[in-house]
Design a protein around this motif. Structure first.
Motif, PDB file in Angstrom:
ATOM      1  N   GLY A  15      -6.730  33.369  16.036  1.00 39.26           N
ATOM      2  CA  GLY A  15      -5.729  34.251  15.451  1.00 39.26           C
ATOM      3  C   GLY A  15      -5.127  33.662  14.194  1.00 39.26           C
ATOM      4  N   TRP A  16      -4.917  32.331  14.196  1.00 35.29           N
ATOM      5  CA  TRP A  16      -4.383  31.671  13.006  1.00 35.29           C
ATOM      6  C   TRP A  16      -5.361  31.773  11.842  1.00 35.29           C
ATOM      7  N   LEU A  17      -6.669  31.589  12.118  1.00 37.89           N
ATOM      8  CA  LEU A  17      -7.668  31.713  11.064  1.00 37.89           C
ATOM      9  C   LEU A  17      -7.684  33.112  10.482  1.00 37.89           C
ATOM     10  N   ALA A  18      -7.564  34.100  11.363  1.00 37.13           N
ATOM     11  CA  ALA A  18      -7.550  35.487  10.900  1.00 37.13           C
ATOM     12  C   ALA A  18      -6.376  35.733   9.972  1.00 37.13           C
ATOM     13  N   ALA A  19      -5.288  35.006  10.187  1.00 35.26           N
ATOM     14  CA  ALA A  19      -4.092  35.201   9.374  1.00 35.26           C
ATOM     15  C   ALA A  19      -4.209  34.510   8.025  1.00 35.26           C
ATOM     16  N   VAL A  20      -4.904  33.338   7.972  1.00 33.74           N
ATOM     17  CA  VAL A  20      -4.910  32.582   6.726  1.00 33.74           C
ATOM     18  C   VAL A  20      -6.107  32.888   5.851  1.00 33.74           C
ATOM     19  N   VAL A  21      -7.215  33.425   6.406  1.00 32.48           N
ATOM     20  CA  VAL A  21      -8.341  33.783   5.561  1.00 32.48           C
ATOM     21  C   VAL A  21      -7.917  34.944   4.674  1.00 32.48           C
ATOM     22  N   PRO A  22      -8.062  34.840   3.351  1.00 33.38           N
ATOM     23  CA  PRO A  22      -7.543  35.888   2.466  1.00 33.38           C
ATOM     24  C   PRO A  22      -8.265  37.208   2.674  1.00 33.38           C
ATOM     25  N   LEU A  23      -7.490  38.297   2.641  1.00 33.32           N
ATOM     26  CA  LEU A  23      -8.081  39.617   2.731  1.00 33.32           C
ATOM     27  C   LEU A  23      -8.721  39.951   1.395  1.00 33.32           C
ATOM     28  N   VAL A  24      -9.926  40.490   1.462  1.00 32.36           N
ATOM     29  CA  VAL A  24     -10.637  40.879   0.259  1.00 32.36           C
ATOM     30  C   VAL A  24     -10.709  42.392   0.224  1.00 32.36           C
ATOM     31  N   ALA A  25     -10.272  42.980  -0.868  1.00 31.46           N
ATOM     32  CA  ALA A  25     -10.285  44.440  -0.976  1.00 31.46           C
ATOM     33  C   ALA A  25     -11.712  44.948  -0.883  1.00 31.46           C
ATOM     34  N   SER A  26     -11.953  45.904  -0.019  1.00 24.89           N
ATOM     35  CA  SER A  26     -13.290  46.434   0.166  1.00 24.89           C
ATOM     36  C   SER A  26     -13.320  47.895  -0.219  1.00 24.89           C
ATOM     37  N   GLY A  27     -14.558  48.388  -0.436  1.00 24.40           N
ATOM     38  CA  GLY A  27     -14.705  49.779  -0.772  1.00 24.40           C
ATOM     39  C   GLY A  27     -14.238  50.682   0.342  1.00 24.40           C
ATOM     40  N   ALA A  28     -14.451  50.268   1.569  1.00 23.85           N
ATOM     41  CA  ALA A  28     -14.007  51.037   2.734  1.00 23.85           C
ATOM     42  C   ALA A  28     -14.010  50.101   3.924  1.00 23.85           C
ATOM     43  N   GLU A  29     -13.008  50.234   4.785  1.00 20.80           N
ATOM     44  CA  GLU A  29     -12.991  49.387   5.971  1.00 20.80           C
ATOM     45  C   GLU A  29     -12.096  49.996   7.035  1.00 20.80           C
ATOM     46  N   ILE A  30     -12.319  49.561   8.282  1.00 18.65           N
ATOM     47  CA  ILE A  30     -11.461  49.953   9.390  1.00 18.65           C
ATOM     48  C   ILE A  30     -11.087  48.698  10.175  1.00 18.65           C
ATOM     49  N   GLN A  31     -10.021  48.814  10.929  1.00 15.16           N
ATOM     50  CA  GLN A  31      -9.591  47.764  11.837  1.00 15.16           C
ATOM     51  C   GLN A  31      -9.616  48.348  13.249  1.00 15.16           C
ATOM     52  N   LEU A  32     -10.321  47.680  14.162  1.00 15.09           N
ATOM     53  CA  LEU A  32     -10.337  48.078  15.563  1.00 15.09           C
ATOM     54  C   LEU A  32      -9.581  47.037  16.380  1.00 15.09           C
ATOM     55  N   THR A  33      -8.749  47.497  17.292  1.00 12.65           N
ATOM     56  CA  THR A  33      -8.029  46.608  18.201  1.00 12.65           C
ATOM     57  C   THR A  33      -8.517  46.876  19.616  1.00 12.65           C
ATOM     58  N   VAL A  34      -8.999  45.825  20.279  1.00 13.83           N
ATOM     59  CA  VAL A  34      -9.480  45.929  21.655  1.00 13.83           C
ATOM     60  C   VAL A  34      -8.540  45.099  22.528  1.00 13.83           C
ATOM     61  N   SER A  35      -8.011  45.689  23.614  1.00 17.72           N
ATOM     62  CA  SER A  35      -7.031  44.984  24.429  1.00 17.72           C
ATOM     63  C   SER A  35      -7.230  45.291  25.907  1.00 17.72           C
ATOM     64  N   VAL A  36      -6.762  44.358  26.733  1.00 14.76           N
ATOM     65  CA  VAL A  36      -6.827  44.511  28.183  1.00 14.76           C
ATOM     66  C   VAL A  36      -5.642  43.769  28.798  1.00 14.76           C
ATOM     67  N   PRO A  37      -5.006  44.317  29.820  1.00 18.49           N
ATOM     68  CA  PRO A  37      -3.923  43.573  30.492  1.00 18.49           C
ATOM     69  C   PRO A  37      -4.434  42.256  31.063  1.00 18.49           C
ATOM     70  N   HIS A  38      -3.655  41.182  30.853  1.00 19.34           N
ATOM     71  CA  HIS A  38      -4.043  39.861  31.358  1.00 19.34           C
ATOM     72  C   HIS A  38      -2.778  39.058  31.634  1.00 19.34           C
ATOM     73  N   PRO A  39      -2.603  38.553  32.844  1.00 20.80           N
ATOM     74  CA  PRO A  39      -1.343  37.873  33.191  1.00 20.80           C
ATOM     75  C   PRO A  39      -1.092  36.597  32.409  1.00 20.80           C
ATOM     76  N   ASP A  40      -2.147  35.932  31.906  1.00 18.97           N
ATOM     77  CA  ASP A  40      -1.970  34.667  31.202  1.00 18.97           C
ATOM     78  C   ASP A  40      -1.831  34.831  29.692  1.00 18.97           C
ATOM     79  N   ALA A  41      -1.985  36.045  29.195  1.00 15.80           N
ATOM     80  CA  ALA A  41      -1.902  36.267  27.754  1.00 15.80           C
ATOM     81  C   ALA A  41      -0.455  36.482  27.333  1.00 15.80           C
ATOM     82  N   GLU A  42      -0.176  36.195  26.072  1.00 10.57           N
ATOM     83  CA  GLU A  42       1.172  36.421  25.545  1.00 10.57           C
ATOM     84  C   GLU A  42       1.491  37.912  25.589  1.00 10.57           C
TER      85      GLU A  42
END
Length: 271
Positions: A15-42
């Motif tokens: 997650g930290w790497l995802a935050a510090v790698v610079p975003l590069v403007a693209s011609g087109a893009e989407i963001q998908l979020t995949v999640s599941v309940p987990h007792p040990d996750a924040e």
């Protein structure tokens, strides 16, 4: 340190790497979020975020400055597989490719949480005014063969997880054909005043179509409409009628894509 804790550290590092790698403007893009309940996750939810897109600076190979490898994470695994990579078993969280349609991404999702609800959410980027090259994005669940459009309205898709089973999805970006509306026709001026010109033209049958008005003189071309107008008529006021005036009209689709110019209409100087 337990194996589970080490895994969570890896997930946090990703997650930290995802935050510090610079975003590069693209011609087109989407963001998908995949999640599941987990007792040990924040927050009690394990999450992976996938970034898929196209940009002129990318290739269809692995680009270290644009793409991001997926880290193993507990509770949930969501990654993009690229069939053209030379190395097998290549999984990514970010996969930006060359700016060309069509493009297809294979997404694999699995979790160790039995009977838990996995959620996939995302949306296509907002419409860019006057961009006639934007694509249509879809998500297909290969298990049910359901196809969902990733439009401006966000998609939220849920299914019940089976532990140890990998669910496969296909994200596809296709070019939309005929996005540009037809040029307006029959531009003319029913009447003129000493410092005004009334213009009218034939519009399209699509009630969502709007219009821009352009005036051309020896000094150049200016757009007279600050925002597109809904009516197929326009009054140009404060005009210098002592010089030749040429007008052109364009049609603007609901997407923001603008047509080419209409056939010009020219008025001789008023004496």
């Amino acid at each position: 340190m337990s194996a589970l804790k080490r895994k969570w550290i890896l997930a946090a590092l990703a997650g930290w790497l995802a935050a510090v790698v610079p975003l590069v403007a693209s011609g087109a893009e989407i963001q998908l979020t995949v999640s599941v309940p987990h007792p040990d996750a924040e927050g009690g939810v394990a999450t992976n975020r996938l970034r898929l897109g196209m940009t002129p600076s990318a290739t269809n190979a692995f680009d270290p400055s644009l793409d991001l490898k997926a880290f193993p994470s507990p509770g949930l695994s969501a990654a993009v597989w690229h069939p053209e990579y030379a190395t097998a078993q290549q999984s990514l969280w970010w996969d930006l490719r060359e700016d060309a349609f069509p493009q297809v991404w294979e997404v694999e999702v699995s979790s160790d949480r039995p009977n838990a609800s996995i959620t996939i959410s995302g949306a296509a980027p907002p419409t860019v005014p006057n961009d006639c090259s934007q694509g249509q994005w879809t998500l297909r669940d290969t298990e049910t063969n359901q196809i969902f459009e990733l439009g401006v309205s966000p998609l939220t898709y849920q299914y019940l997880n089976t532990a140890g089973v990998t669910r496969r999805f296909v994200v596809r970006a296709d070019e939309l054909s005929a996005m540009s509306p037809p040029e307006p026709q029959n531009l003319w001026s029913p009447r003129q005043g000493r410092a005004s010109v009334y213009l009218a033209w034939s519009g399209t049958d699509d009630p969502s179509t709007r219009y821009h008005v352009y005036r051309e003189t020896a000094q150049g071309t200016v757009r007279l409409t600050e925002t597109s107008i809904a009516t197929a008529s326009f009054v140009d006021t404060g005009v210098d009628r002592t010089v030749p005036l040429t007008y052109r009209i364009t049609a603007v689709a609901e997407s923001g894509c603008e047509s080419g110019y209409s056939t010009p209409f020219t008025l001789a100087p008023h004496r």
